[in-house]
Design a protein around this motif. Structure first.
Motif, mmCIF file in Angstrom:
data_model
loop_
_atom_site.group_PDB
_atom_site.id
_atom_site.type_symbol
_atom_site.label_atom_id
_atom_site.label_comp_id
_atom_site.label_asym_id
_atom_site.label_seq_id
_atom_site.Cartn_x
_atom_site.Cartn_y
_atom_site.Cartn_z
ATOM 1 N N ALA A 1 7.134 -11.162 -3.576
ATOM 2 C CA ALA A 1 5.978 -11.816 -3.077
ATOM 3 C C ALA A 1 5.642 -13.538 -3.911
ATOM 4 O O ALA A 1 6.404 -13.741 -5.010
ATOM 5 N N CYS B 1 11.355 -6.989 -1.151
ATOM 6 C CA CYS B 1 9.921 -7.657 -0.763
ATOM 7 C C CYS B 1 9.486 -8.461 -1.929
ATOM 8 O O CYS B 1 9.324 -8.225 -3.001
ATOM 9 N N LEU C 1 4.379 -12.352 1.629
ATOM 10 C CA LEU C 1 5.053 -11.155 1.085
ATOM 11 C C LEU C 1 6.339 -11.213 2.339
ATOM 12 O O LEU C 1 6.020 -11.159 3.362
#
Length: 127
Positions: free
Chosen positions: A24, A22, A4
């Motif tokens: 991933a 963010c 992340l």
């Protein structure tokens, strides 16, 4: 390996705005709750916001309610935190977190609920 990666932090004046992201990798966020936490110097990490996989259910910490907005784009594997009306007390390192699951009421808010964490991005709000 799950990663992340947060970005978007920086220095802003009180009353200003920032948008954190963010991203991933090696993790299908569509099957995860996603959340933001923050930690100020010499303070415990605290819950900021969480969102379910549909993005229809959200939850916020009391100190940010009405000023911050969490959102997600599962196709882009990305979660956002729009921060408006920033205050010096919002200064902290902001962490993205992920917890496997599709349904929970209320949304998970505890640090121990989350399995995956980013390294954080620093936000500094000057007065």
């Amino acid at each position: 390996q799950v990663q992340l990666t947060e970005s978007g932090g920086g220095l802003v004046q009180a009353g200003g705005s920032l948008r954190l992201s963010c991203v991933a990798s090696e993790l299908a966020i569509e099957s995860h709750f996603m959340a933001w936490f923050r930690q100020a110097p010499e303070k415990e990490r605290e819950f900021v916001a969480a969102v379910d996989w549909t993005a229809t259910k959200t939850d916020y910490g009391d100190s940010v309610k009405g000023r911050f907005t969490i959102s997600r784009d599962n196709a882009k594997q990305t979660v956002y935190l729009q921060m408006d009306s920033l205050k010096p007390s919002d200064s902290a390192v902001y962490f993205c977190a992920a917890k496997w699951g599709l349904w929970s009421s209320p949304l998970p808010r505890d640090i121990t609920d989350y399995e995956h964490w980013g390294r954080g991005t620093r936000v500094t709000v000057s007065s």
